[in-house]
Design an enzyme around this catalytic site. Sequence first.
Site, PDB file in Angstrom:
ATOM      1  N   ASN A 104     -87.545 -22.799 -50.509  1.00  7.99           N
ATOM      2  CA  ASN A 104     -86.596 -23.780 -51.039  1.00  7.99           C
ATOM      3  C   ASN A 104     -85.429 -22.795 -51.674  1.00  7.99           C
ATOM      4  OD1 ASN A 104     -89.153 -24.996 -52.128  1.00  7.99           O
ATOM      5  ND2 ASN A 104     -87.982 -26.182 -50.433  1.00  7.99           N
ATOM      6  N   VAL A 111     -80.155 -22.465 -54.043  1.00  5.28           N
ATOM      7  CA  VAL A 111     -81.418 -23.223 -54.186  1.00  5.28           C
ATOM      8  C   VAL A 111     -81.421 -24.783 -53.893  1.00  5.28           C
ATOM      9  CG1 VAL A 111     -82.757 -24.018 -56.334  1.00  5.28           C
ATOM     10  CG2 VAL A 111     -81.450 -21.712 -56.652  1.00  5.28           C
ATOM     11  N   CYS A 112     -82.186 -24.968 -53.364  1.00  4.82           N
ATOM     12  CA  CYS A 112     -82.615 -26.254 -52.671  1.00  4.82           C
ATOM     13  C   CYS A 112     -83.346 -27.376 -53.945  1.00  4.82           C
ATOM     14  CB  CYS A 112     -83.230 -26.472 -51.506  1.00  4.82           C
ATOM     15  SG  CYS A 112     -83.309 -28.190 -50.737  1.00  4.82           S
ATOM     16  N   LEU A 113     -82.598 -27.878 -54.625  1.00  4.47           N
ATOM     17  CA  LEU A 113     -83.301 -28.725 -55.578  1.00  4.47           C
ATOM     18  C   LEU A 113     -82.331 -29.881 -55.671  1.00  4.47           C
ATOM     19  CD1 LEU A 113     -85.492 -28.612 -57.916  1.00  4.47           C
ATOM     20  CD2 LEU A 113     -83.840 -27.865 -59.417  1.00  4.47           C
TER      21      LEU A 113
END
Length: 213
Positions: A104, A111-113
């Site tokens: 992620n 950042v994959c959030l």
Amino acid sequence: MLNLIKIKGQKKEDAANANGKPPAKKQSPGELRLHKDIAELNLPKSTRISFPNGKDDLMNFEVTIRPDEGYYVGGKFIFTFQVPPAYPHEPPKVKCKTKVYHPNIDLEGNVCLNILREDWKPVLNVNTIVYGLNLLFSQPNDEDPLNHEAAAVLRDNPEKFERNVQRAMAGGYVGETHFPRSRENAEQYVCAALTACYDLWLPGSKNKFTNIA
């Protein structure tokens, strides 16, 4: 009609200038809200916040996470936060400063959030993001990846994924990609843990879970 409020404010500014002090900078609504969020931080013991430009610049800061469970135990990962003037109507821009092998987080630190994207709401805050980042290390997600290769390994071969994480944290190569060392040695790790525990139980602390460097 005289604007008494404006005249009063001008007098205060003139008095400050006469004393050799620069006029106080007016804080934006975003800065006021961020100041409140920072004051109310409730960080896990594995996390610290610091202000490289000094605490006069709250809009740019770093968060350091030392995971205490999962694949990334023993590592040290630094995230930069850039808070926009429109905060909290826009989320902070968060990047991982530490190169990490993670499904992620890509190699450029993006950042994959979800709460940093489409699920952001003004009621959320820095504390929410920090908990989300901690969750990425304890529960990496192969279903919404930025590093597709790491996600595929996590999904298909968790044991190999763990070996790759350890190799990357030790400062080695995963495939053709080199990762600088992000694992602390035992002495550094124990020292960091003891510091966190000291902060946690510091007598008289207003918030025993807040770790602000």
